[in-house]
Design an enzyme around this catalytic site. Structure first.
Site, PDB file in Angstrom:
ATOM      1  CG  ASP A  56     -21.869  68.514  -2.508  1.00 31.40           C
ATOM      2  OD1 ASP A  56     -22.177  69.641  -2.913  1.00 31.40           O
ATOM      3  OD2 ASP A  56     -21.443  68.279  -1.359  1.00 31.40           O
ATOM      4  CG  ASN A  75     -13.286  76.363   1.776  1.00 33.33           C
ATOM      5  OD1 ASN A  75     -12.248  76.336   1.127  1.00 33.33           O
ATOM      6  ND2 ASN A  75     -14.478  76.378   1.211  1.00 33.33           N
ATOM      7  CG  HIS A 125     -12.060  80.526   1.318  1.00 34.12           C
ATOM      8  ND1 HIS A 125     -13.232  79.859   1.028  1.00 34.12           N
ATOM      9  CD2 HIS A 125     -12.285  81.205   2.475  1.00 34.12           C
ATOM     10  CE1 HIS A 125     -14.140  80.140   1.951  1.00 34.12           C
ATOM     11  NE2 HIS A 125     -13.589  80.947   2.843  1.00 34.12           N
ATOM     12  CG  ASP A 177     -10.236  78.805  -4.536  1.00 32.60           C
ATOM     13  OD1 ASP A 177     -11.414  78.485  -4.251  1.00 32.60           O
ATOM     14  OD2 ASP A 177      -9.841  79.986  -4.566  1.00 32.60           O
ATOM     15  CD  GLU A 226     -19.877  72.714  -1.307  1.00 33.02           C
ATOM     16  OE1 GLU A 226     -20.398  72.406  -0.219  1.00 33.02           O
ATOM     17  OE2 GLU A 226     -19.767  73.880  -1.697  1.00 33.02           O
TER      18      GLU A 226
END
Length: 341
Positions: free
Chosen positions: A217, A225, A230, A234, A259
């Site tokens: 994670d 973010n 975002h 990404d 994530e």
């Protein structure tokens, strides 16, 4: 039954005007928008009341159920673009291909039935002609020649239809294979998704080899973010995916969701799996990430992970839960680290 009646229609007026009227009535009854795609669908349906599309619609509406817009899109007659995210689009594309496959199978069945009927008719005609020749001493072979020529023409026509249908089946098979692959792949990172990961685990468990499962994670991903948007998030996800895939080459790396990533180590012991994953962690942690737009530093990007070895008593869910608990132990220990059994 109402849809079946609408498809069959009724006589008593000009055929073109009747078809136009039936298309409008069909769209109203099914509560479908009168847009070009739905008009095209209704036209194909009503113009061929005995065709595979009509049979597929009859099966969907059996018992008085109305068609939905998705039914129309799934059956694939000039369907409108699918809205929503890429995963939903891939799933709906797969549904549409399955519906097309069903229609094509029904088309093959119709074709085989027609060829069988033609063959039986040829046999009856040939037998009758042979009997006539036996009864007549002056009989000639002209009738047999005529019947044979007619049958040869039917066979030629059937071969052309079969050849065309075979090419269509081959193209559809390729599309189905692509759709199946897309349904098991994350569109952002191009990694296998959760579904593919669980299927791979089941296949590997059946071999009896060692299995180690890791859950990873990204640390403080929400703040990435929130601070940068975002689009930057990404790019971080794709960078982590690349680092894990490179360091864990030969093992299955999947984007499990959000994530979170998962790695399936097969045929190695726990220490080897841990060392391999720690190499990926160190690679990510030491890399200097910068914003593409202005080359400003993004700051540290790290991930935490839990990794465990499967035992003979483990189910997939118990194994994953244990790895997930180890992941949270790594988070509690300060992040940017691994925890094992």
């Amino acid at each position: 039954m109402a849809v079946a009646n609408a498809i069959r229609g009724a006589g008593g007026e000009d055929p073109a005007r009747r078809l136009y009227s039936r298309i409008g009535n069909f769209l109203v009854e099914q509560r479908l928008d009168p847009d070009p795609a739905n008009y095209a669908f209704a036209y194909h349906l009503l113009a061929d009341p005995d065709g595979p599309l009509a049979r597929a619609v009859a099966a969907l509406t059996d018992g008085g159920v109305r068609l939905t817009q998705r039914d129309v899109e799934t059956l694939g007659v000039d369907a409108k673009p699918v809205a929503g995210n890429a995963v939903k689009a891939a799933a709906q594309k797969a549904d549409g291909l399955v519906a097309q496959t069903q229609m094509q199978v029904e088309g093959f069945e119709d074709m085989v039935t027609a060829i069988r009927a033609e063959t039986e008719g040829f046999g009856r005609d040939l037998a009758a002609s042979a009997e006539e020749m036996q009864r007549s001493a002056t009989g000639d072979i002209s009738e047999i020649a005529r019947i044979t020529a007619a049958m040869l023409e039917r066979v030629r026509s059937a071969e052309e239809r079969l050849d065309s249908a075979t090419r269509e089946a081959s193209d559809l098979r390729k599309k189905l294979e692509e759709a199946r692959d897309n349904a098991r792949r994350d569109p952002l990172t191009d990694l296998p998704n959760r579904r593919a990961f669980e299927e791979a685990y089941a296949a590997q468990a059946a071999t009896g080899e060692n299995i180690c499962l890791a859950v990873c994670d990204i640390d403080h991903f929400k703040s990435v973010n929130d601070r940068f948007g975002h689009a930057v998030g990404d790019r971080v996800l794709k960078a982590i995916a690349e680092a894990l895939s490179t360091s864990c080459k030969g093992h299955l790396v999947a984007r499990y969701g959000g994530e979170e990533f998962a790695v399936l180590f097969a045929g190695v012991d726990l220490e080897t799996a841990r060392a391999t994953l720690d190499t990926a962690r160190a690679t990510v942690a030491t890399r200097q990430y910068r914003l593409r737009e202005d080359d400003a530093p993004l700051g540290a990007v790290t991930f935490s992970a839990g990794i465990t070895l499967a035992t003979g008593e483990d189910s997939y869910h118990s194994l994953f839960k244990r790895a997930d608990q180890l992941l949270y132990a790594a988070k509690s220990a300060g992040r940017n680290c691994l925890r094992t059994d």
